[in-house]
Design an enzyme around this catalytic site. Sequence first.
Site, mmCIF file in Angstrom:
data_model
loop_
_atom_site.group_PDB
_atom_site.id
_atom_site.type_symbol
_atom_site.label_atom_id
_atom_site.label_comp_id
_atom_site.label_asym_id
_atom_site.label_seq_id
_atom_site.Cartn_x
_atom_site.Cartn_y
_atom_site.Cartn_z
ATOM 1 N N ASP A 34 0.823 -1.222 0.000
ATOM 2 C CA ASP A 34 0.000 0.000 0.000
ATOM 3 C C ASP A 34 0.852 1.265 0.000
ATOM 4 O OD1 ASP A 34 -2.400 -1.403 0.082
ATOM 5 O OD2 ASP A 34 -2.603 -1.251 2.268
ATOM 6 N N ARG A 43 0.245 4.614 17.200
ATOM 7 C CA ARG A 43 -0.137 5.643 16.226
ATOM 8 C C ARG A 43 0.233 7.060 16.648
ATOM 9 N NH1 ARG A 43 0.277 2.139 12.412
ATOM 10 N NH2 ARG A 43 -1.543 0.838 12.007
HETATM 11 N N1 ARG Z 1 -8.472 -3.001 16.244
HETATM 12 C C1 ARG Z 1 -7.180 -2.592 16.685
HETATM 13 C C2 ARG Z 1 -7.161 -1.121 16.955
HETATM 14 O O1 ARG Z 1 -7.999 -0.418 16.454
HETATM 15 C C3 ARG Z 1 -6.089 -3.023 15.759
HETATM 16 C C4 ARG Z 1 -6.009 -2.347 14.439
HETATM 17 C C5 ARG Z 1 -4.966 -3.054 13.656
HETATM 18 N N2 ARG Z 1 -4.684 -2.471 12.407
HETATM 19 C C6 ARG Z 1 -4.403 -3.225 11.327
HETATM 20 N N3 ARG Z 1 -3.983 -2.646 10.256
HETATM 21 N N4 ARG Z 1 -4.523 -4.518 11.354
HETATM 22 O O2 ARG Z 1 -6.316 -0.649 17.667
#
Ligand code: ARG
Length: 441
Positions: A14, A93
């Site tokens: 991506d 993040r």
């Molecule tokens: N559901 C989790 C969160 O929102 C994990 C997200 C994981 N992201 C991914 N690209 N698999 O923190």
Amino acid sequence: MPEKIVLAYSGGLDTTVAVRWLTESRGFDVIALTVDLGSQPDLAAIRNRAMVSGAAQAYVLDARRPFIERFCWPALRAGALYGQYPLATALGRPLIAQLLVEVAIREGASWVAHGSTGKGNDQVRFDVAVGALAPHLKVLAPLRDGMSMTREQEIGYARAHGLPIEVKPQSPYSIDENLWGRSIEAGVLEDALLKPPEDAFLWTSSVDAAPASAALIELVFERGVPTAMDGRAIAGPALVAQLNKLGGLHGVGRIDMIEDRFVGIKSREVYEAPAAVILHAAHRALEELVLDGEVARFKTSAGQEYARLVYQGKWFTAHRRDLDAYVMSTQQAVTGRVRIELHKGNVRVVGRSSPYSLYQPALATYSAGDQFDHQAAVGFITLVGLPVRTQARVQGSAATEPLLEDDRHVVEVGPGAFEGGLAEPVLAPAVPGVVDADLGR
Ligand code: ARG
């Protein structure tokens, strides 16, 4: 002069396509930024891939230590779990967002970009964090904002543009990983009834494959933060890596849950987070020993609020800062040792001690040496029960239907009834009606 944009670059399909798309279709000078949070990426190869794909510049930063110390430790001190989820992705993040902003400012870029889709929490976390740190910066998420290609189209685009991607067989899952945990979603996991296939897990053994005998470890905490394991001081990232390995071997840290995303979707999420699960259990056990009961109760709510806030991308807020100040203040006595057993998927706290322990054997004991004043309990109970008795006298008892008269499962047991097998319990005689003991009549 083309405008500069700093792109959070993982090196995957991506974001590799995004490097070229931002350059070619949007006319940006792309500065790729790769942040190592402990997923063991091949950083040299990623940097090279960014440049070959058309980036004007590529930053590669090892941020494992600040990730653990500035993001994971505060969450640990707070007891921040979103349901069972220790928030690995959610904590990573804001750190990446902060670095995007700092690189943008250093490079004079007015844009930042990230590879989140339009369906998840991550876009919220990036966008809100960037806005909090640098409201003048503009944010672009190519996968959400215009690039719109299927995986096949991305592969075609990469081939046509000579981008250096290895087209591996597609992972059956969407995965995000850092030191604090591994998040696994999508594919067959979308069937909420289906047991996660073994190939979803990379860090943890199944219960069947885990060793038959337990591992015993001892962790030392100082003011709510782990500082040593088995008698040796150890830095945060190394400790977390070691616990991931040992916990994973024993099958500890698998989580399977239905989660409420901030964007309103319920989703099935699977996690592996051995270190986070072990450390939360150990930290909680130490808090049980040293926190006053009222603090312990209130802090549980604060921890839930903290987890929600992290999950929803509100790291860089005054609310988080204020909660941190409260949590920090609660941690002054969270110093001591916790012994933990890892066995067949379980974390068991088996011992704890602290110089600040509020657990006083002389008060708690049922044996000789008891210093607890039993007579004081009588007066205590008289007063605790006073409003309850008053209400019963004035407004009537809040009891439900009588058991003795109305419930056919309450049976009188005659002599010899026990010989025939299990008997229903015998009830004590019903309490006489209202007595005005408090008023002496
Ligand atoms: N559901 C989790 C969160 O929102 C994990 C997200 C994981 N992201 C991914 N690209 N698999 O923190």
